[in-house]
Scaffold this active site. Sequence first.
Site, PDB file in Angstrom:
ATOM      1  N   ARG A 170       0.774  -1.395  -0.339  1.00 36.57           N
ATOM      2  CA  ARG A 170      -0.046   0.010   0.099  1.00 36.57           C
ATOM      3  C   ARG A 170       0.909   1.333   0.168  1.00 36.57           C
ATOM      4  O   ARG A 170       1.609   1.442   0.851  1.00 36.57           O
ATOM      5  CB  ARG A 170      -0.802  -0.087   1.178  1.00 36.57           C
ATOM      6  CG  ARG A 170      -1.938   1.095   1.261  1.00 36.57           C
ATOM      7  CD  ARG A 170      -2.982   0.820   2.459  1.00 36.57           C
ATOM      8  NE  ARG A 170      -2.471   0.859   3.627  1.00 36.57           N
ATOM      9  CZ  ARG A 170      -3.123   0.799   4.740  1.00 36.57           C
ATOM     10  NH1 ARG A 170      -4.313   0.671   4.652  1.00 36.57           N
ATOM     11  NH2 ARG A 170      -2.418   0.540   5.938  1.00 36.57           N
ATOM     12  N   THR A 175      -0.732   7.532  -1.122  1.00 36.76           N
ATOM     13  CA  THR A 175      -2.250   7.459  -1.790  1.00 36.76           C
ATOM     14  C   THR A 175      -3.068   6.336  -1.228  1.00 36.76           C
ATOM     15  O   THR A 175      -4.296   6.375  -1.460  1.00 36.76           O
ATOM     16  CB  THR A 175      -1.893   7.090  -3.218  1.00 36.76           C
ATOM     17  OG1 THR A 175      -1.310   5.774  -3.372  1.00 36.76           O
ATOM     18  CG2 THR A 175      -1.042   8.062  -3.891  1.00 36.76           C
ATOM     19  N   ASP A 211      -1.511  -3.998  13.437  1.00 33.64           N
ATOM     20  CA  ASP A 211      -0.970  -4.550  11.689  1.00 33.64           C
ATOM     21  C   ASP A 211      -0.594  -5.861  11.980  1.00 33.64           C
ATOM     22  O   ASP A 211       0.103  -6.463  12.642  1.00 33.64           O
ATOM     23  CB  ASP A 211       0.357  -3.761  11.770  1.00 33.64           C
ATOM     24  CG  ASP A 211       0.734  -4.220  10.053  1.00 33.64           C
ATOM     25  OD1 ASP A 211       1.196  -5.147  10.085  1.00 33.64           O
ATOM     26  OD2 ASP A 211       0.962  -3.250   9.467  1.00 33.64           O
ATOM     27  N   ASP A 236       2.491  -7.280  11.218  1.00 34.61           N
ATOM     28  CA  ASP A 236       3.756  -7.240  12.181  1.00 34.61           C
ATOM     29  C   ASP A 236       3.413  -8.151  13.327  1.00 34.61           C
ATOM     30  O   ASP A 236       4.376  -8.660  13.926  1.00 34.61           O
ATOM     31  CB  ASP A 236       3.785  -5.845  12.561  1.00 34.61           C
ATOM     32  CG  ASP A 236       4.125  -4.739  11.773  1.00 34.61           C
ATOM     33  OD1 ASP A 236       5.061  -5.240  10.793  1.00 34.61           O
ATOM     34  OD2 ASP A 236       3.986  -3.676  11.938  1.00 34.61           O
TER      35      ASP A 236
END
Length: 217
Positions: A112, A116, A208, A211
């Site tokens: 990602r 943006t 996340d 992670d």
Amino acid sequence: MTPIDPAARANVHLIDHPLVQHKLTLMRKKEASTNSFRRLLGELSSLMAYEVSRDMALQDVVIETPLETMTAKVIDGKKLVFVSILRAGNGILDGVLSVVPGARVGHIGLYRDPNTLQAVEYYFKMPKNMEERDIVVVDPMLATGNSAAAAVTRLKECKPKSIKFLCLLTCPEGINTMYKAHPDVPVYTAAIDRELNSHGYILPGLGDAGDRIFGTQ
């Protein structure tokens, strides 16, 4: 808070089995270790695999029981492909493959763009004869929906028989984005959380997922 399009909501299958919800709650806790998070993800993925494969086609085979010959039902797991969106999707693979060990596995690498929030592809590897196969795309989070929608767009170029999307968590923004891009792709999830924050993370979420699976930051 972003409202969910009613048509998009109807396309979402919420897996609310008590064991699924219990394990998801344990995964959400910030004190959950990498080891326990990974173990719970495998267990939860196995449970969710039963639901996402509920309508798999069966065929008749003739077998011998210890007492007599009979006709019985089997699935052809080799026609199913689990496609992992790298890297976090790999955390789901062990669980789903424990339920359908004959399935094939594909990988699509997307990251990602931090500015943006759009998906950028960097890797794509699929089994042969995809036009004969049913696909289940796996990724722990359906957040902005941009990566998921981009992955499904790419996979449709392979002309598979069907595509489903399996995730742990999603939110109104992700549901709406996926439905707008791919109204023919059902979403299977354990929870629909409240919203995204300004960084594109699901709230309340679980942090996340990549992670927490791999012990990185």
